[in-house]
Structures are given as C-alpha cells and as structure tokens.
Design a protein around this motif. Structure first.
Motif, short mmCIF file in Angstrom:
data_model
loop_
_atom_site.label_atom_id
_atom_site.label_comp_id
_atom_site.label_asym_id
_atom_site.label_seq_id
_atom_site.Cartn_x
_atom_site.Cartn_y
_atom_site.Cartn_z
N ALA A 105 -10.44 9.26 -14.11
CA ALA A 105 -10.14 8.06 -13.32
C ALA A 105 -8.83 7.41 -13.77
N ASP A 106 -8.53 7.50 -15.07
CA ASP A 106 -7.30 6.91 -15.59
C ASP A 106 -6.06 7.65 -15.12
N ARG A 107 -6.24 8.88 -14.63
CA ARG A 107 -5.09 9.66 -14.16
C ARG A 107 -4.86 9.48 -12.66
N LEU A 108 -5.67 8.66 -12.01
CA LEU A 108 -5.48 8.40 -10.59
C LEU A 108 -4.79 7.05 -10.43
N THR A 109 -3.48 7.06 -10.60
CA THR A 109 -2.71 5.81 -10.61
C THR A 109 -1.86 5.61 -9.37
N ALA A 110 -1.81 6.62 -8.49
CA ALA A 110 -1.00 6.49 -7.27
C ALA A 110 -1.48 7.49 -6.23
N VAL A 148 -9.86 -15.13 3.88
CA VAL A 148 -8.56 -14.46 4.04
C VAL A 148 -7.79 -14.54 2.72
N ARG A 149 -7.25 -13.36 2.30
CA ARG A 149 -6.46 -13.30 1.07
C ARG A 149 -5.03 -12.90 1.42
N THR A 150 -4.06 -13.62 0.87
CA THR A 150 -2.65 -13.32 1.08
C THR A 150 -2.06 -12.76 -0.21
N PHE A 151 -1.33 -11.65 -0.11
CA PHE A 151 -0.72 -11.04 -1.30
C PHE A 151 0.53 -10.29 -0.91
N ASP A 152 1.34 -9.98 -1.91
CA ASP A 152 2.61 -9.27 -1.71
C ASP A 152 2.36 -7.76 -1.82
N ALA A 153 2.58 -7.04 -0.74
CA ALA A 153 2.35 -5.60 -0.73
C ALA A 153 3.56 -4.80 -1.19
N ARG A 154 4.72 -5.43 -1.29
CA ARG A 154 5.95 -4.67 -1.56
C ARG A 154 5.98 -4.00 -2.93
N PRO A 155 5.60 -4.67 -4.05
CA PRO A 155 5.75 -4.03 -5.37
C PRO A 155 4.98 -2.73 -5.54
N ALA A 156 3.85 -2.58 -4.85
CA ALA A 156 3.03 -1.37 -5.01
C ALA A 156 3.62 -0.16 -4.31
N THR A 192 -3.94 -3.97 -8.51
CA THR A 192 -4.92 -4.98 -8.14
C THR A 192 -4.18 -6.21 -7.64
N PRO A 193 -4.45 -6.68 -6.41
CA PRO A 193 -5.37 -6.08 -5.44
C PRO A 193 -4.81 -4.77 -4.89
N ALA A 194 -5.71 -3.88 -4.51
CA ALA A 194 -5.29 -2.58 -3.99
C ALA A 194 -4.49 -2.74 -2.71
#
Length: 260
Positions: A105-110, A148-156, A192-194
């Motif tokens: 699981a630790d190797r599933l980073t992307a 409703v949750r607002t977050f920045d998707a760009r860094p991921a 996180t958040p995914a």
C-alpha cells in the motif's frame, strides 16, 4: 503462511461494479478455485484479503491490487490462472507474485488515468489543459457526508496532456458516435483529500469552461510509486519479482568470502 499479491482489472461494463460487488465475486472465486485461504479469528471469520486503493465505481482500471494470505504454499501463476477462470470476464486477474517485501500500500502513491471525452473537440481540450497547467491553484467542490468541501486540486496533478487517441484503453463500443472525441492522460498523486479524475474535470470546467456533453469514460492505466526523477509511475510488484530472483543472502555472503 504464504502471501500472494494480485493485479486485476475492471474492463468494459464491469467498470460499473462497486468495490463491494467485486469483493463478493472474488470470495466466490476463492471458493471455486479451492484456494487454501487463511481466515481471521472471531465469531465471523473471513478470508484474509487486503485491498489497496480501489478505483471508484464507474471507472475502468488496468491496475487494481490486492493481497491474500494462504495456509499452504501455491505457485503464484497457477493460482492466478485458477482465479481468473473463476472470475467474470472483465474482472480479470492478470498478474500474481509471492509477497517477498513489505508495504504494498505504501508503494501506491500515484495513478495514471485516461479520460475519454466524447463530444469534445481535441483543440478545445488542449486550450483547457493549457489553462489548467498554467493555474497556480484550481479550487473545486465535492459533496461529502459532511456537506460540500472545497479544495485545491492543482498540486496533486503531476502531468495533464491530450493524446492523439491512437493508443487508448477506453472503448467506444458502449456508445458508438461519429462526434469528436478528446483523450486526456493524467498523472495524479495520492494525497489527502484524494484528487480524483472527476475533480480534475471539475477543475477544467472552472478554469476554461470545458463541459463534456456526456460523462467521461475514465480508465486507470497504472498505479504505483511516483519516481520524482523520471516523472513516471513505477510497477509496485517489481520489488517482489526482484526479491524472488535475487540469490539468498547466505549464498551472496559465501561468494563474497570465497578465496579468489
């Protein structure tokens, strides 16, 4: 106790299978294949199966992973064949290795995703991608159980591009059309958040008003450890294969101390 790691797929119409539906189908396959499963303790023992980062319902995948624990040793490839034969077509067990390292699981980073946008002109998609990549922040909203949750998707998002569509895992068979179609390739970190492919589509709509007329066909092509130097997603089962072919430590030490 032997541990086996498997890679399986969700293809065609089976991409609409929920994770719980897959669990039921897989446990039936274990019984049909007479796999000597290890079971948990307690009043309701269940097979020791560990699922890792399952794809959302409605998305296809070429790279889903799980691990099972056996009470008796089995050949990984023979086990794969038996399980694959016992699973519905579309839920295919395509790879099997003995777990010789820790931390799958630790190797599933992307993940690498493919997004098929029917009805979208490729040039329009290119303009939207350029706007997304140029943005410092892309705020999106998602409905959660807490509202409703607002977050920045760009860094991921590590990489986002449009492809020519000559090599695609998405199928047009379910909804044939003569309309234009854009194929996007996306590499996203597991944070996180995914940040999911639909969040990236929301971001494209926010920054460039890109709104596909029909839902996107989404397929996960790969998931694994993200290599910072090459910008690629590596095979998470490779360390187990390498460990299986490496000489035992005792032999290596003996060779190192042997007289020339």
């Amino acid at each position: 106790m032997q541990r086996i790691r498997l890679r399986y797929t969700k293809r065609g119409r089976l991409r609409f299978t929920s994770h719980r539906d897959f669990q039921r189908a897989f446990e039936r396959a274990l019984r049909r294949a007479e796999v000597p499963m290890a079971y948990s303790a307690g009043f309701t023992p269940h097979p020791k199966v560990s699922y890792a980062n399952a794809a959302p319902t409605g998305t296809g995948s070429e790279a889903e992973y799980l691990e099972i624990a056996l009470t008796e040793a089995r050949d990984p490839e023979q086990l794969r064949v038996l399980l694959d034969e016992s699973m519905p077509t579309g839920l295919d067990v395509v790879e099997s290795v003995e777990a010789r390292t820790s931390g799958l699981a630790d190797r599933l980073t992307a993940s690498v995703w493919e997004l098929r946008l029917d009805g979208v002109d490729p040039a329009e998609a290119e303009r939207a991608i350029a706007a997304f990549n140029a943005a410092e922040a892309v705020e999106v909203q998602r409905m959660t159980k807490n509202g409703v949750r607002t977050f920045d998707a760009r860094p991921a998002v590590v990489h986002l591009e449009s492809t020519d569509g000559t090599e695609t895992h998405s199928s047009a068979a379910d909804r044939p059309t003569d309309q234009p179609c854009a194929i996007l390739r996306l590499v996203v970190r597991h944070v996180t958040p995914a940040v999911r492919p639909d969040d990236v589509l929301s971001g494209l709509r926010a920054v460039a008003d890109l709104a596909p007329p029909v839902p996107a066909a989404v397929t996960r092509l790969a998931q694994g450890l993200f290599d910072e130097e090459t910008g690629t997603v590596t095979d998470p089962l490779a360390p187990d294969r390498e460990a299986a072919t490496a000489p035992p430590k005792a032999e290596t030490a003996a060779a190192a101390t042997a007289p020339a």
